[in-house]
Design a protein around this motif. Structure first.
Motif, PDB file in Angstrom:
ATOM      1  N   LEU A 289       0.752  -1.110   0.192  1.00 13.13           N
ATOM      2  CA  LEU A 289       0.005  -0.073  -0.059  1.00 13.13           C
ATOM      3  C   LEU A 289       0.751   1.153  -0.018  1.00 13.13           C
ATOM      4  O   LEU A 289       1.606   1.503   0.827  1.00 13.13           O
ATOM      5  CB  LEU A 289      -0.913  -0.098   1.225  1.00 13.13           C
ATOM      6  CG  LEU A 289      -2.012   1.097   1.197  1.00 13.13           C
ATOM      7  CD1 LEU A 289      -2.993   0.302   0.110  1.00 13.13           C
ATOM      8  CD2 LEU A 289      -2.621   0.844   2.605  1.00 13.13           C
ATOM      9  N   SER A 290       1.078   1.984  -1.076  1.00 13.28           N
ATOM     10  CA  SER A 290       1.679   3.143  -1.196  1.00 13.28           C
ATOM     11  C   SER A 290       1.217   4.074  -2.370  1.00 13.28           C
ATOM     12  O   SER A 290       0.322   3.842  -2.945  1.00 13.28           O
ATOM     13  CB  SER A 290       3.244   2.487  -1.301  1.00 13.28           C
ATOM     14  OG  SER A 290       3.997   3.895  -1.520  1.00 13.28           O
ATOM     15  N   ASP A 291       2.005   5.078  -2.777  1.00 12.73           N
ATOM     16  CA  ASP A 291       1.833   5.905  -3.864  1.00 12.73           C
ATOM     17  C   ASP A 291       2.546   5.546  -4.977  1.00 12.73           C
ATOM     18  O   ASP A 291       3.900   5.542  -4.772  1.00 12.73           O
ATOM     19  CB  ASP A 291       2.055   7.391  -3.579  1.00 12.73           C
ATOM     20  CG  ASP A 291       1.833   8.369  -4.726  1.00 12.73           C
ATOM     21  OD1 ASP A 291       2.983   8.484  -5.505  1.00 12.73           O
ATOM     22  OD2 ASP A 291       0.766   8.897  -4.733  1.00 12.73           O
ATOM     23  N   GLU A 292       1.982   5.268  -6.172  1.00 11.63           N
ATOM     24  CA  GLU A 292       2.988   4.436  -7.101  1.00 11.63           C
ATOM     25  C   GLU A 292       4.070   5.390  -7.704  1.00 11.63           C
ATOM     26  O   GLU A 292       5.031   4.991  -7.972  1.00 11.63           O
ATOM     27  CB  GLU A 292       1.978   4.225  -8.239  1.00 11.63           C
ATOM     28  CG  GLU A 292       2.685   3.231  -9.291  1.00 11.63           C
ATOM     29  CD  GLU A 292       1.700   2.618 -10.407  1.00 11.63           C
ATOM     30  OE1 GLU A 292       2.135   2.013 -11.384  1.00 11.63           O
ATOM     31  OE2 GLU A 292       0.339   2.718 -10.200  1.00 11.63           O
ATOM     32  N   LYS A 293       3.699   6.570  -7.873  1.00 15.35           N
ATOM     33  CA  LYS A 293       4.544   7.560  -8.729  1.00 15.35           C
ATOM     34  C   LYS A 293       5.599   7.829  -7.887  1.00 15.35           C
ATOM     35  O   LYS A 293       6.844   8.033  -8.147  1.00 15.35           O
ATOM     36  CB  LYS A 293       3.759   8.719  -9.389  1.00 15.35           C
ATOM     37  CG  LYS A 293       3.265   9.715  -8.435  1.00 15.35           C
ATOM     38  CD  LYS A 293       2.840  10.760  -9.231  1.00 15.35           C
ATOM     39  CE  LYS A 293       2.089  11.767  -8.250  1.00 15.35           C
ATOM     40  NZ  LYS A 293       0.863  11.274  -7.604  1.00 15.35           N
ATOM     41  N   TRP A 294       5.506   8.181  -6.477  1.00 18.05           N
ATOM     42  CA  TRP A 294       6.560   8.332  -5.620  1.00 18.05           C
ATOM     43  C   TRP A 294       7.318   7.395  -5.119  1.00 18.05           C
ATOM     44  O   TRP A 294       8.514   7.398  -4.917  1.00 18.05           O
ATOM     45  CB  TRP A 294       6.118   9.185  -4.318  1.00 18.05           C
ATOM     46  CG  TRP A 294       5.663  10.626  -4.691  1.00 18.05           C
ATOM     47  CD1 TRP A 294       4.536  11.207  -4.882  1.00 18.05           C
ATOM     48  CD2 TRP A 294       6.767  11.894  -4.893  1.00 18.05           C
ATOM     49  NE1 TRP A 294       4.546  12.572  -5.100  1.00 18.05           N
ATOM     50  CE2 TRP A 294       5.925  12.849  -5.066  1.00 18.05           C
ATOM     51  CE3 TRP A 294       8.043  11.794  -4.447  1.00 18.05           C
ATOM     52  CZ2 TRP A 294       6.477  14.118  -5.284  1.00 18.05           C
ATOM     53  CZ3 TRP A 294       8.703  13.024  -4.831  1.00 18.05           C
ATOM     54  CH2 TRP A 294       7.686  14.100  -5.042  1.00 18.05           C
ATOM     55  N   LEU A 295       6.777   6.303  -5.192  1.00 13.78           N
ATOM     56  CA  LEU A 295       7.648   4.900  -4.781  1.00 13.78           C
ATOM     57  C   LEU A 295       8.540   4.368  -6.103  1.00 13.78           C
ATOM     58  O   LEU A 295       9.727   4.127  -5.817  1.00 13.78           O
ATOM     59  CB  LEU A 295       6.570   3.729  -4.515  1.00 13.78           C
ATOM     60  CG  LEU A 295       7.154   2.358  -4.237  1.00 13.78           C
ATOM     61  CD1 LEU A 295       8.207   2.325  -3.108  1.00 13.78           C
ATOM     62  CD2 LEU A 295       6.171   1.180  -3.725  1.00 13.78           C
ATOM     63  N   ALA A 296       7.998   4.871  -7.220  1.00 11.13           N
ATOM     64  CA  ALA A 296       8.604   4.502  -8.363  1.00 11.13           C
ATOM     65  C   ALA A 296       9.981   5.434  -8.313  1.00 11.13           C
ATOM     66  O   ALA A 296      10.890   5.267  -8.748  1.00 11.13           O
ATOM     67  CB  ALA A 296       7.776   4.663  -9.559  1.00 11.13           C
TER      68      ALA A 296
END
Length: 333
Positions: free
Chosen positions: A215-222
């Motif tokens: 569970l996270s934010d996709e663009k910032w995790l990328a």
């Protein structure tokens, strides 16, 4: 505060004591003046003066105490109303200076926001010819030239991406979208983006994702993964980079391990500092911003980043993701 009050009024206190001692001295040397009545008057004067000091302290101290405890944040609500003319001078001066600071801060904020918007617009404009350039490079038949140009194109792309996220990170709380993410496609996408660079340096990847959903934010995790992988590729040659994930105590743990030159022990505590670059292996092209931004983004996503490294043996970054319940406050934003 009472001690400071006495120190502030010490000249008046010393003047009063000097006058009282002068009276006693005159009564002592002048036999025509009875000493006992004078001593009695001095004693009463001391009592009255002490009471006067106590009254003045209770009257003046609240203003200065409030001023001392006031948290400097351009907020004047913590300052009490002034009672004396001098207090009013201080109060009016602070209010006026604070208003000027507020106007200056607001003006500077507008300028910074305008500069940020202009830079973001410029970055997006540059991405269009950069994409066209990449398509042109892909059509080249000379493989050696193609690899070299792709590497230089990738460097520009990564620098622009880093600059874009650097300007956005100040407002990351307004940009988060927490959702369930599959790690595998995210990791493979970032690896593919670095493919040409990895081929040039003879680097491969070993991926083992036992815990795949987070569970996270996709663009910032990328972006965080991109910084870690870029760092791993940059400082590795002809070796594999291991990426694996596991589930530990209701937390998902993602590990990125390389076998590059490693980080010196004296540099290790500072690698997440803004603008810090290696002291043992200076790199003129390094900006010192990648890991700083990754750490800052991870903090906003409640991801813990740990690092272990030894010179000559490689570096391991460990991302520990929060539990689902830890995102309750974030998802309400």
């Amino acid at each position: 505060m009472f001690k400071k009050f006495l120190i502030e009024r010490r000249s008046w206190i010393l003047l009063f004591l000097f006058i009282q001692l002068l009276f006693l001295f005159i009564a002592y040397i002048d036999l025509s003046i009875p000493f006992t009545p004078v001593a009695y008057i001095v004693f009463l004067s001391l009592i009255i003066f002490i009471v006067f000091l106590a009254v003045r302290y209770n009257k003046e101290a609240p203003f200065y105490k409030a001023l001392e405890e006031w948290e400097s944040g351009l907020d004047l609500s913590g300052i009490m109303d002034a009672n004396s003319p001098f207090e009013r001078i201080v109060d009016e001066s602070i209010i006026e200076q604070t208003k000027k600071l507020k106007r200056t801060a607001a003006r500077n904020r507008l300028i910074l926001e305008q500069e940020r918007d202009d830079l973001l617009s410029w970055i997006h404009e540059v991405k269009t010819p950069l994409t066209a350039m990449h398509l042109m490079i892909e059509r080249l038949e000379d493989e050696k030239m193609k690899a070299q140009l792709t590497y230089e194109w990738l460097r520009i792309h990564l620098l622009l991406d880093q600059q874009l996220h650097e300007k956005r990170i100040s407002f990351i709380e307004n940009d988060l979208h927490i959702e369930k993410i599959d790690l595998q496609p995210l990791v493979f996408k970032e690896i593919k983006n670095l493919q040409s660079w990895c081929i040039q340096k003879g680097i491969g990847f070993e991926v083992d994702l036992n815990a795949d959903e987070i569970l996270s934010d996709e663009k910032w995790l990328a972006f965080i993964l991109r910084q870690l992988l870029t760092n791993a590729v940059k400082y590795s040659v002809s070796s594999d980079i291991i990426i694996r994930s596991t589930a530990e105590n209701d937390h998902t743990v993602l590990e990125v391990k390389d076998f590059g030159r490693g980080i010196d022990a004296k540099d290790l505590p500072r690698i997440f500092d803004k603008g810090f670059t290696s002291t043992t292996h200076p790199d003129q092209a390094a900006t010192g911003m990648g890991l700083y931004l990754a750490k800052k983004a991870a903090t906003s996503l409640m991801i813990q980043i740990q690092v272990s490294s030894r010179p000559g043996t490689g570096t391991t970054f460990i991302l520990t993701f929060p539990k689902s319940n830890d995102f309750v406050n974030l998802t309400r934003m």
